[in-house]
Motif scaffolding. Structure first.
Motif, short mmCIF file in Angstrom:
data_model
loop_
_atom_site.label_atom_id
_atom_site.label_comp_id
_atom_site.label_asym_id
_atom_site.label_seq_id
_atom_site.Cartn_x
_atom_site.Cartn_y
_atom_site.Cartn_z
N PHE A 103 0.72 -0.98 0.07
CA PHE A 103 0.11 0.01 0.00
C PHE A 103 0.87 1.37 -0.19
O PHE A 103 0.63 2.23 -0.72
N GLY A 104 1.95 1.08 0.74
CA GLY A 104 2.83 2.42 0.92
C GLY A 104 2.42 3.25 2.10
O GLY A 104 1.41 2.94 2.77
N ALA A 114 -8.18 -7.38 -2.30
CA ALA A 114 -8.70 -5.87 -1.45
C ALA A 114 -8.05 -4.95 -1.48
O ALA A 114 -8.57 -3.87 -1.90
N GLY A 115 -6.89 -5.09 -0.99
CA GLY A 115 -5.74 -4.21 -0.94
C GLY A 115 -5.53 -3.43 -2.26
O GLY A 115 -5.53 -2.13 -2.30
N LEU A 116 -5.40 -4.15 -3.31
CA LEU A 116 -5.23 -3.57 -4.58
C LEU A 116 -6.35 -2.55 -5.12
O LEU A 116 -6.14 -1.57 -5.47
N VAL A 117 -7.68 -3.24 -4.98
CA VAL A 117 -8.78 -2.37 -5.42
C VAL A 117 -8.72 -1.24 -4.43
O VAL A 117 -9.06 -0.10 -5.00
N TYR A 118 -8.77 -1.66 -3.11
CA TYR A 118 -8.76 -0.30 -2.19
C TYR A 118 -7.69 0.83 -2.41
O TYR A 118 -8.14 2.06 -2.34
N LYS A 119 -6.55 0.54 -2.82
CA LYS A 119 -5.58 1.43 -3.28
C LYS A 119 -5.81 2.36 -4.20
O LYS A 119 -5.47 3.55 -4.35
N VAL A 139 -10.70 13.08 3.85
CA VAL A 139 -10.83 11.77 3.06
C VAL A 139 -9.64 11.16 3.03
O VAL A 139 -9.61 9.83 3.23
N PHE A 140 -8.50 11.85 2.86
CA PHE A 140 -7.06 11.27 2.98
C PHE A 140 -7.19 10.69 4.12
O PHE A 140 -6.36 9.38 4.53
N ARG A 141 -7.22 11.20 5.20
CA ARG A 141 -7.02 10.64 6.70
C ARG A 141 -7.86 9.33 6.97
O ARG A 141 -7.39 8.41 7.34
N LEU A 142 -9.01 9.49 6.27
CA LEU A 142 -9.89 8.34 6.39
C LEU A 142 -9.46 7.16 5.66
O LEU A 142 -9.42 5.96 5.96
N PHE A 143 -8.86 7.47 4.66
CA PHE A 143 -8.51 6.67 3.47
C PHE A 143 -7.30 5.67 4.16
O PHE A 143 -7.28 4.44 4.09
N LEU A 144 -6.33 6.49 4.94
CA LEU A 144 -5.25 5.79 5.85
C LEU A 144 -5.91 4.92 6.80
O LEU A 144 -5.44 3.87 7.22
N ILE A 151 -8.51 -3.05 6.05
CA ILE A 151 -8.20 -3.62 4.75
C ILE A 151 -6.96 -4.28 4.97
O ILE A 151 -6.63 -5.44 4.55
N GLU A 152 -6.12 -3.75 5.92
CA GLU A 152 -4.70 -4.58 6.02
C GLU A 152 -4.49 -5.77 6.52
O GLU A 152 -4.13 -6.62 6.09
N ALA A 153 -5.41 -6.11 7.40
CA ALA A 153 -5.85 -7.38 8.16
C ALA A 153 -6.24 -8.45 6.83
O ALA A 153 -5.76 -9.73 6.96
N VAL A 154 -7.22 -8.07 6.19
CA VAL A 154 -7.71 -8.91 5.16
C VAL A 154 -6.36 -9.10 4.01
O VAL A 154 -6.11 -10.34 3.80
N ASP A 155 -5.48 -8.20 3.78
CA ASP A 155 -4.51 -8.52 2.85
C ASP A 155 -3.52 -9.36 3.51
O ASP A 155 -2.99 -10.36 2.92
#
Length: 355
Positions: A103-104, A114-119, A139-144, A151-155
Protein backbone atom coordinates in the motif's frame (compact mmCIF):
# COMPACT_ATOMS: atom_id res chain seq x y z
CA UNK A 1 -60.73 0.50 -42.55
CA UNK A 2 -60.60 -2.05 -39.78
CA UNK A 3 -57.80 -3.91 -41.51
CA UNK A 4 -55.82 -0.74 -42.08
CA UNK A 5 -56.30 0.34 -38.48
CA UNK A 6 -55.36 -3.09 -37.22
CA UNK A 7 -52.19 -2.99 -39.28
CA UNK A 8 -51.34 0.44 -37.94
CA UNK A 9 -51.84 -0.71 -34.34
CA UNK A 10 -49.73 -3.77 -35.02
CA UNK A 11 -46.91 -1.61 -36.33
CA UNK A 12 -47.06 0.67 -33.30
CA UNK A 13 -47.06 -2.31 -30.91
CA UNK A 14 -44.17 -3.99 -32.75
CA UNK A 15 -42.12 -0.77 -32.76
CA UNK A 16 -42.67 -0.39 -28.99
CA UNK A 17 -41.59 -3.96 -28.42
CA UNK A 18 -38.57 -3.45 -30.65
CA UNK A 19 -37.50 -0.34 -28.72
CA UNK A 20 -37.89 -2.18 -25.42
CA UNK A 21 -35.86 -5.13 -26.64
CA UNK A 22 -33.23 -2.81 -28.12
CA UNK A 23 -32.95 -0.97 -24.82
CA UNK A 24 -32.52 -4.23 -22.94
CA UNK A 25 -29.96 -5.36 -25.51
CA UNK A 26 -27.92 -2.14 -25.11
CA UNK A 27 -28.17 -2.28 -21.31
CA UNK A 28 -26.91 -5.83 -21.35
CA UNK A 29 -23.81 -4.81 -23.25
CA UNK A 30 -23.28 -1.48 -21.47
CA UNK A 31 -23.11 -3.10 -18.03
CA UNK A 32 -19.54 -3.55 -16.89
CA UNK A 33 -18.46 -7.09 -16.15
CA UNK A 34 -15.99 -7.90 -13.38
CA UNK A 35 -14.37 -11.30 -13.15
CA UNK A 36 -13.12 -13.25 -10.18
CA UNK A 37 -12.39 -16.95 -9.75
CA UNK A 38 -15.05 -19.57 -9.16
CA UNK A 39 -14.79 -22.36 -6.61
CA UNK A 40 -14.06 -21.69 -2.93
CA UNK A 41 -14.12 -17.96 -2.22
CA UNK A 42 -12.28 -15.90 0.37
CA UNK A 43 -12.70 -12.60 2.12
CA UNK A 44 -10.32 -10.62 -0.10
CA UNK A 45 -12.07 -11.10 -3.45
CA UNK A 46 -15.54 -10.77 -1.91
CA UNK A 47 -14.49 -7.43 -0.41
CA UNK A 48 -12.65 -6.38 -3.59
CA UNK A 49 -15.75 -7.01 -5.71
CA UNK A 50 -17.92 -5.03 -3.29
CA UNK A 51 -15.53 -2.06 -3.23
CA UNK A 52 -15.13 -1.97 -7.02
CA UNK A 53 -18.90 -2.03 -7.51
CA UNK A 54 -19.17 1.08 -5.28
CA UNK A 55 -17.04 3.05 -7.74
CA UNK A 56 -18.58 5.20 -10.46
CA UNK A 57 -16.85 3.26 -13.21
CA UNK A 58 -18.04 -0.16 -12.05
CA UNK A 59 -21.28 0.78 -10.33
CA UNK A 60 -23.38 -2.39 -9.89
CA UNK A 61 -21.19 -4.28 -12.35
CA UNK A 62 -22.02 -7.88 -13.15
CA UNK A 63 -19.79 -10.38 -11.35
CA UNK A 64 -18.52 -13.24 -13.53
CA UNK A 65 -16.92 -16.10 -11.60
CA UNK A 66 -14.58 -18.12 -13.80
CA UNK A 67 -10.98 -19.25 -14.22
CA UNK A 68 -11.24 -19.41 -18.03
CA UNK A 69 -8.59 -17.00 -19.33
CA UNK A 70 -10.38 -16.55 -22.65
CA UNK A 71 -13.47 -15.33 -20.78
CA UNK A 72 -11.43 -13.19 -18.36
CA UNK A 73 -9.68 -11.38 -21.22
CA UNK A 74 -13.02 -10.08 -22.51
CA UNK A 75 -14.15 -8.69 -19.14
CA UNK A 76 -13.79 -5.07 -18.03
CA UNK A 77 -11.90 -6.02 -14.86
CA UNK A 78 -10.54 -9.12 -13.12
CA UNK A 79 -9.87 -9.54 -9.40
CA UNK A 80 -7.87 -12.24 -7.62
CA UNK A 81 -7.50 -14.26 -10.81
CA UNK A 82 -5.61 -14.09 -14.10
CA UNK A 83 -2.05 -13.69 -12.80
CA UNK A 84 -1.80 -9.99 -13.71
CA UNK A 85 -1.61 -6.75 -11.75
CA UNK A 86 -2.14 -3.86 -14.14
CA UNK A 87 -4.42 -1.03 -13.00
CA UNK A 88 -4.46 0.43 -16.52
CA UNK A 89 -6.35 -2.64 -17.73
CA UNK A 90 -8.18 -3.10 -14.41
CA UNK A 91 -6.40 -6.35 -13.52
CA UNK A 92 -5.89 -6.92 -9.79
CA UNK A 93 -4.35 -10.30 -9.03
CA UNK A 94 -1.68 -10.92 -6.41
CA UNK A 95 -0.86 -14.63 -6.83
CA UNK A 96 1.70 -14.33 -9.63
CA UNK A 97 5.41 -14.89 -9.09
CA UNK A 98 7.31 -11.70 -8.37
CA UNK A 99 4.30 -9.78 -7.01
CA UNK A 100 5.45 -7.53 -4.15
CA UNK A 101 3.01 -4.61 -4.27
CA UNK A 102 2.30 -2.87 -0.94
CA UNK A 103 0.00 0.00 0.00
CA UNK A 104 2.87 2.37 0.77
CA UNK A 105 2.47 5.50 2.90
CA UNK A 106 4.15 3.65 5.78
CA UNK A 107 2.38 0.30 5.22
CA UNK A 108 4.50 -2.63 4.07
CA UNK A 109 2.05 -5.55 4.09
CA UNK A 110 1.81 -7.39 0.78
CA UNK A 111 -1.53 -6.59 -0.84
CA UNK A 112 -4.35 -8.98 -1.65
CA UNK A 113 -7.00 -8.22 -4.26
CA UNK A 114 -8.88 -6.22 -1.61
CA UNK A 115 -5.90 -3.99 -0.89
CA UNK A 116 -5.16 -3.56 -4.59
CA UNK A 117 -8.68 -2.38 -5.38
CA UNK A 118 -8.81 -0.19 -2.28
CA UNK A 119 -5.46 1.39 -3.18
CA UNK A 120 -6.87 2.59 -6.51
CA UNK A 121 -10.54 3.22 -5.62
CA UNK A 122 -10.60 3.81 -1.86
CA UNK A 123 -10.35 7.60 -2.02
CA UNK A 124 -13.29 7.78 -4.44
CA UNK A 125 -15.42 5.44 -2.33
CA UNK A 126 -14.76 7.30 0.92
CA UNK A 127 -15.31 10.66 -0.75
CA UNK A 128 -18.75 9.51 -1.94
CA UNK A 129 -19.68 7.93 1.40
CA UNK A 130 -18.95 11.02 3.49
CA UNK A 131 -19.86 13.49 0.71
CA UNK A 132 -16.61 15.43 0.71
CA UNK A 133 -14.34 16.28 -2.19
CA UNK A 134 -11.51 13.77 -2.70
CA UNK A 135 -9.00 16.58 -2.12
CA UNK A 136 -10.34 17.28 1.37
CA UNK A 137 -7.71 16.33 3.98
CA UNK A 138 -10.28 14.37 6.01
CA UNK A 139 -10.86 12.04 3.05
CA UNK A 140 -7.17 11.17 2.93
CA UNK A 141 -7.02 10.68 6.73
CA UNK A 142 -9.96 8.28 6.54
CA UNK A 143 -8.39 6.54 3.53
CA UNK A 144 -5.35 5.70 5.67
CA UNK A 145 -7.36 4.89 8.81
CA UNK A 146 -9.66 2.44 7.04
CA UNK A 147 -6.70 0.69 5.47
CA UNK A 148 -4.93 0.43 8.81
CA UNK A 149 -7.94 -0.71 10.80
CA UNK A 150 -9.73 -2.91 8.27
CA UNK A 151 -8.16 -3.63 4.88
CA UNK A 152 -4.60 -4.41 6.00
CA UNK A 153 -5.72 -7.38 8.10
CA UNK A 154 -7.58 -8.83 5.11
CA UNK A 155 -4.41 -8.44 3.01
CA UNK A 156 -2.18 -10.02 5.63
CA UNK A 157 -4.44 -12.99 6.35
CA UNK A 158 -4.93 -13.81 2.68
CA UNK A 159 -1.17 -13.67 2.09
CA UNK A 160 -0.43 -15.85 5.13
CA UNK A 161 1.31 -13.11 7.12
CA UNK A 162 1.17 -13.73 10.88
CA UNK A 163 0.27 -10.88 13.18
CA UNK A 164 3.06 -11.78 15.63
CA UNK A 165 6.59 -13.05 15.10
CA UNK A 166 6.34 -16.32 17.01
CA UNK A 167 6.44 -20.04 16.33
CA UNK A 168 4.36 -20.82 19.38
CA UNK A 169 0.83 -22.19 18.83
CA UNK A 170 -2.04 -19.87 19.76
CA UNK A 171 -3.41 -20.14 23.28
CA UNK A 172 -6.97 -20.26 21.99
CA UNK A 173 -8.93 -20.66 18.77
CA UNK A 174 -10.53 -17.54 17.29
CA UNK A 175 -12.91 -18.30 14.42
CA UNK A 176 -14.92 -15.09 14.73
CA UNK A 177 -12.94 -12.94 12.28
CA UNK A 178 -14.48 -11.62 9.07
CA UNK A 179 -12.38 -14.07 7.07
CA UNK A 180 -13.71 -17.03 9.03
CA UNK A 181 -17.31 -15.85 8.67
CA UNK A 182 -16.85 -15.34 4.93
CA UNK A 183 -15.34 -18.82 4.67
CA UNK A 184 -18.34 -20.41 6.34
CA UNK A 185 -20.58 -19.04 3.58
CA UNK A 186 -18.99 -21.40 1.05
CA UNK A 187 -21.19 -24.36 0.10
CA UNK A 188 -20.86 -27.14 2.67
CA UNK A 189 -19.69 -30.48 1.33
CA UNK A 190 -22.85 -32.18 2.61
CA UNK A 191 -25.15 -29.95 0.54
CA UNK A 192 -26.70 -31.86 -2.34
CA UNK A 193 -26.79 -28.88 -4.70
CA UNK A 194 -23.19 -27.94 -5.56
CA UNK A 195 -24.10 -26.09 -8.75
CA UNK A 196 -22.34 -22.95 -9.94
CA UNK A 197 -25.61 -21.05 -9.45
CA UNK A 198 -25.70 -21.97 -5.76
CA UNK A 199 -22.02 -21.11 -5.45
CA UNK A 200 -22.59 -17.70 -7.01
CA UNK A 201 -25.49 -17.04 -4.62
CA UNK A 202 -23.20 -17.82 -1.70
CA UNK A 203 -20.51 -15.52 -3.10
CA UNK A 204 -22.97 -12.62 -3.36
CA UNK A 205 -23.87 -13.16 0.31
CA UNK A 206 -20.16 -13.04 1.09
CA UNK A 207 -19.85 -9.76 -0.84
CA UNK A 208 -22.70 -8.24 1.16
CA UNK A 209 -21.21 -9.36 4.48
CA UNK A 210 -17.73 -8.06 3.64
CA UNK A 211 -19.17 -4.86 2.20
CA UNK A 212 -21.44 -4.10 5.13
CA UNK A 213 -18.52 -4.35 7.56
CA UNK A 214 -16.35 -2.24 5.26
CA UNK A 215 -18.98 0.51 5.18
CA UNK A 216 -19.46 0.27 8.95
CA UNK A 217 -15.73 0.85 9.30
CA UNK A 218 -15.82 3.87 6.97
CA UNK A 219 -18.80 5.43 8.76
CA UNK A 220 -17.37 4.79 12.24
CA UNK A 221 -14.13 6.50 11.33
CA UNK A 222 -15.97 9.41 9.71
CA UNK A 223 -18.52 9.96 12.48
CA UNK A 224 -16.57 8.98 15.61
CA UNK A 225 -12.86 8.49 14.97
CA UNK A 226 -12.25 11.71 13.05
CA UNK A 227 -14.07 14.08 15.48
CA UNK A 228 -12.25 12.44 18.40
CA UNK A 229 -8.95 13.00 16.62
CA UNK A 230 -9.71 16.72 16.33
CA UNK A 231 -10.53 16.94 20.05
CA UNK A 232 -7.32 15.18 21.08
CA UNK A 233 -5.25 17.37 18.77
CA UNK A 234 -6.70 20.54 20.28
CA UNK A 235 -6.11 19.26 23.82
CA UNK A 236 -2.54 18.28 23.07
CA UNK A 237 -1.89 21.76 21.73
CA UNK A 238 -3.11 23.19 25.06
CA UNK A 239 -1.17 20.77 27.30
CA UNK A 240 1.15 23.49 28.66
CA UNK A 241 -1.92 25.45 29.84
CA UNK A 242 -2.68 22.49 32.12
CA UNK A 243 0.80 21.92 33.55
CA UNK A 244 4.21 23.38 32.79
CA UNK A 245 5.64 19.88 32.33
CA UNK A 246 3.58 19.35 29.17
CA UNK A 247 3.03 15.76 30.32
CA UNK A 248 -0.60 16.11 31.44
CA UNK A 249 -3.49 16.45 28.99
CA UNK A 250 -7.03 17.47 29.89
CA UNK A 251 -9.80 16.27 27.58
CA UNK A 252 -12.28 19.06 26.83
CA UNK A 253 -14.84 16.38 26.01
CA UNK A 254 -14.75 12.67 26.79
CA UNK A 255 -14.00 10.71 23.63
CA UNK A 256 -11.92 7.72 22.43
CA UNK A 257 -8.41 9.18 22.78
CA UNK A 258 -6.07 6.24 23.30
CA UNK A 259 -5.21 5.48 19.67
CA UNK A 260 -5.00 9.12 18.61
CA UNK A 261 -2.54 10.20 21.25
CA UNK A 262 0.30 8.05 19.88
CA UNK A 263 -0.15 9.09 16.26
CA UNK A 264 -0.59 12.76 17.14
CA UNK A 265 2.46 12.86 19.42
CA UNK A 266 4.50 11.74 16.44
CA UNK A 267 2.71 13.99 13.97
CA UNK A 268 2.99 17.04 16.24
CA UNK A 269 6.61 16.16 17.11
CA UNK A 270 5.95 16.07 20.85
CA UNK A 271 9.31 15.20 22.41
CA UNK A 272 8.07 14.66 25.98
CA UNK A 273 5.31 12.03 25.85
CA UNK A 274 2.02 12.55 27.68
CA UNK A 275 1.94 10.59 30.94
CA UNK A 276 -1.62 11.27 32.18
CA UNK A 277 -4.97 12.17 30.67
CA UNK A 278 -7.64 13.86 32.77
CA UNK A 279 -11.32 13.66 31.86
CA UNK A 280 -14.69 13.90 33.59
CA UNK A 281 -16.67 10.71 34.14
CA UNK A 282 -20.11 11.33 32.59
CA UNK A 283 -21.86 8.93 34.97
CA UNK A 284 -20.46 9.96 38.34
CA UNK A 285 -19.14 13.45 37.51
CA UNK A 286 -15.87 12.47 39.19
CA UNK A 287 -12.64 13.31 37.38
CA UNK A 288 -10.55 10.43 36.11
CA UNK A 289 -6.78 10.37 35.85
CA UNK A 290 -5.57 7.73 33.43
CA UNK A 291 -1.97 6.78 32.78
CA UNK A 292 -1.07 6.52 29.09
CA UNK A 293 0.11 3.05 28.05
CA UNK A 294 3.52 2.38 26.53
CA UNK A 295 1.98 1.51 23.15
CA UNK A 296 -1.59 1.07 21.90
CA UNK A 297 -1.20 -2.72 22.15
CA UNK A 298 0.42 -2.88 25.59
CA UNK A 299 -1.28 -2.65 28.98
CA UNK A 300 1.83 -1.33 30.77
CA UNK A 301 1.72 2.38 31.55
CA UNK A 302 4.38 4.94 30.72
CA UNK A 303 4.22 6.07 34.33
CA UNK A 304 1.67 4.28 36.54
CA UNK A 305 0.20 6.02 39.56
CA UNK A 306 2.30 5.65 42.76
CA UNK A 307 2.60 2.17 44.24
CA UNK A 308 1.55 3.35 47.70
CA UNK A 309 -1.79 4.59 46.31
CA UNK A 310 -2.80 1.44 44.48
CA UNK A 311 -5.82 -0.42 45.77
CA UNK A 312 -6.78 2.39 48.17
CA UNK A 313 -10.10 4.27 48.20
CA UNK A 314 -11.61 7.49 49.54
CA UNK A 315 -10.38 8.61 52.97
CA UNK A 316 -7.48 6.13 53.07
CA UNK A 317 -6.30 7.26 49.65
CA UNK A 318 -6.71 10.96 50.47
CA UNK A 319 -4.75 10.44 53.68
CA UNK A 320 -1.96 8.52 51.92
CA UNK A 321 -1.68 11.02 49.06
CA UNK A 322 -2.41 14.18 51.09
CA UNK A 323 -4.89 15.14 48.37
CA UNK A 324 -8.54 15.72 49.36
CA UNK A 325 -11.45 14.19 47.47
CA UNK A 326 -9.71 11.04 46.23
CA UNK A 327 -12.05 8.25 45.07
CA UNK A 328 -9.81 5.31 44.13
CA UNK A 329 -6.66 4.10 42.40
CA UNK A 330 -6.67 0.79 40.56
CA UNK A 331 -4.43 -2.02 41.78
CA UNK A 332 -2.35 -1.82 38.60
CA UNK A 333 -1.96 1.95 38.88
CA UNK A 334 -3.28 2.67 35.39
CA UNK A 335 -6.29 4.72 36.49
CA UNK A 336 -7.68 6.64 39.44
CA UNK A 337 -10.32 9.24 40.28
CA UNK A 338 -10.99 12.33 42.34
CA UNK A 339 -14.18 14.21 43.10
CA UNK A 340 -12.86 17.39 41.46
CA UNK A 341 -10.73 18.42 38.52
CA UNK A 342 -8.32 20.21 40.85
CA UNK A 343 -7.92 17.01 42.86
CA UNK A 344 -7.28 14.90 39.76
CA UNK A 345 -4.72 17.43 38.53
CA UNK A 346 -2.98 17.34 41.91
CA UNK A 347 -2.86 13.53 41.71
CA UNK A 348 -1.25 13.77 38.27
CA UNK A 349 1.33 16.34 39.38
CA UNK A 350 2.34 14.36 42.48
CA UNK A 351 2.54 11.18 40.37
CA UNK A 352 4.91 12.87 37.91
CA UNK A 353 7.33 13.65 40.74
CA UNK A 354 7.14 10.16 42.25
CA UNK A 355 9.92 7.82 41.21
Amino acid sequence: MFGSRGLSCSRIWNRSLFLKRSSNFRACFSTKRVGTHNGTFHCDEALACFILRRSSRFSDAQIVRTRDHQVLEKLDAALDVGGVYDPQSERYDHHQKGFTEVFGLGFNTKLSSAGLVYKHYGLEIISKEIQLDQRHPDVFRLFLAVYKNFIEAVDAIDNGIHQYDTDQPPRYVNNTSLGHRIGRLNLDWIESDQSSEKEDEAFHRAMELAGSEFLECVHFHAKSWLPARSIVMECLAKRYDIDSSGEIMKLSKQCPWKLHIFELEEEMKIDTPIKYVLYQDDRSENWRIQAVSVTPERVESRKPLPLSWRGLEKEKLSEESSIPGCVFVHMSGFIGANQTYEGALAMARVSLMTS
